[in-house]
Design an enzyme around this catalytic site. Structure first.
Site, PDB file in Angstrom:
ATOM      1  N   HIS A  47      55.865  49.103  45.488  1.00 46.53           N
ATOM      2  CA  HIS A  47      55.346  50.467  45.391  1.00 46.53           C
ATOM      3  C   HIS A  47      53.925  50.402  44.836  1.00 46.53           C
ATOM      4  CE1 HIS A  47      55.419  54.799  44.902  1.00 46.53           C
ATOM      5  NE2 HIS A  47      54.968  54.649  43.674  1.00 46.53           N
ATOM      6  N   GLY A  69      68.043  55.862  43.699  1.00 42.81           N
ATOM      7  CA  GLY A  69      66.995  56.866  43.471  1.00 42.81           C
ATOM      8  C   GLY A  69      65.777  56.559  44.320  1.00 42.81           C
TER       9      GLY A  69
HETATM   10  C1  GRF Z   1      51.786  49.259  50.565  1.00 43.84           C
HETATM   11  O1  GRF Z   1      50.763  49.491  49.599  1.00 43.84           O
HETATM   12  C2  GRF Z   1      53.094  49.793  50.078  1.00 43.84           C
HETATM   13  O2  GRF Z   1      53.283  49.657  48.683  1.00 43.84           O
HETATM   14  C3  GRF Z   1      52.968  51.254  50.430  1.00 43.84           C
HETATM   15  O3  GRF Z   1      52.337  51.277  51.686  1.00 43.84           O
HETATM   16  C4  GRF Z   1      51.545  50.102  51.815  1.00 43.84           C
HETATM   17  C5  GRF Z   1      52.000  49.372  53.048  1.00 43.84           C
HETATM   18  O4  GRF Z   1      50.997  48.523  53.411  1.00 43.84           O
HETATM   19  N1  GRF Z   1      54.266  51.885  50.499  1.00 43.84           N
HETATM   20  P1  GRF Z   1      51.263  47.435  54.582  1.00 43.84           P
HETATM   21  O5  GRF Z   1      52.029  48.149  55.689  1.00 43.84           O
HETATM   22  O6  GRF Z   1      52.043  46.314  53.989  1.00 43.84           O
HETATM   23  O7  GRF Z   1      49.870  47.024  54.991  1.00 43.84           O
END
Ligand code: GRF
Length: 202
Positions: free
Chosen positions: A111, A145
């Site tokens: 995240h 969650g």
């Molecule tokens: C990542 O920063 C992830 O944490 C967020 O979206 C981005 C996805 O990047 N949910 P990618 O598809 O791996 O380039």
């Protein structure tokens, strides 16, 4: 160990895993990506998997009568590759109880914020809007969650005064890719123990 990686977008986190495994080798890294799954077609993440000769599958919510049936289908598709660990790398859907029944405790997510701050689909935008001076990324186990599962590792990223969302997200992703590659490798090589909200990697 066998990994299934779930993506929804550009797949740069997936690419970081692919590159590391190509460099270290499956035995060196301790894991191989046996399949890449997505919730949508036509994303670069799937192209990255195809370029690496890795099987892919797409499980779209709109192809199923109910969300629960989608959840079950995603679990089935994922299970067909017999993963030891499932990695959500920019997968933008919340899985349900069917998926968690099968993969809870071996399903990690990355995240782009320092949980518990700024959970949900707009963590970068929310940190920026809040005026946070530092933000970062979190790799955690997925529970029932939204971005609330036990934290495995975090990385801190400074927020620039001139940052817009994309500039900040790119800076976060530089840290996030390294964190995810490191964590997944350690989980795969060393094993781990989850005790309540704590994760122990020997
Ligand atoms: C990542 O920063 C992830 O944490 C967020 O979206 C981005 C996805 O990047 N949910 P990618 O598809 O791996 O380039």
């Amino acid at each position: 160990k066998r990994l299934v990686v779930l993506v929804s977008g550009s797949g740069t986190n997936l690419q970081a895993l692919l590159d590391k495994i190509a460099t270290d080798g499956t035995s060196g890294y301790g894991a191989e990506i046996v399949a890449v799954g997505a919730d949508r077609d036509g994303i670069v993440g799937l192209e990255r998997a195809e370029s690496a000769g890795i099987p892919t599958f797409v499980c779209r919510v709109k192809d199923h009568a109910t969300r629960d049936e989608w959840d079950a289908a995603l679990a089935e598709a994922t299970a067909s590759y017999e993963p030891d660990l499932v990695v959500s790398a920019g997968f933008m859907k919340i899985v349900g109880k069917r998926f968690l029944a099968r993969f809870g405790g071996r399903f990690v997510n990355t995240h782009p914020a320092l949980l518990p701050s700024f959970p949900g689909a707009h963590g970068v935008r929310d940190a920026l809007a809040y005026g946070a001076k530092v933000t970062g990324c979190t790799v955690h186990f997925v529970d029932d969650g939204v971005d609330t599962g036990p934290i495995i590792a975090q990385g801190v990223v400074p927020v620039g005064d001139e940052d817009d969302e994309s500039a900040l997200h790119e800076r976060i992703k530089e840290v996030e890719r390294r964190l995810l590659v490191d964590v997944v490798g350690r989980l795969a090589r060393n094993g781990y123990r989850i005790e309540g909200r704590k994760v122990f990697i020997p």
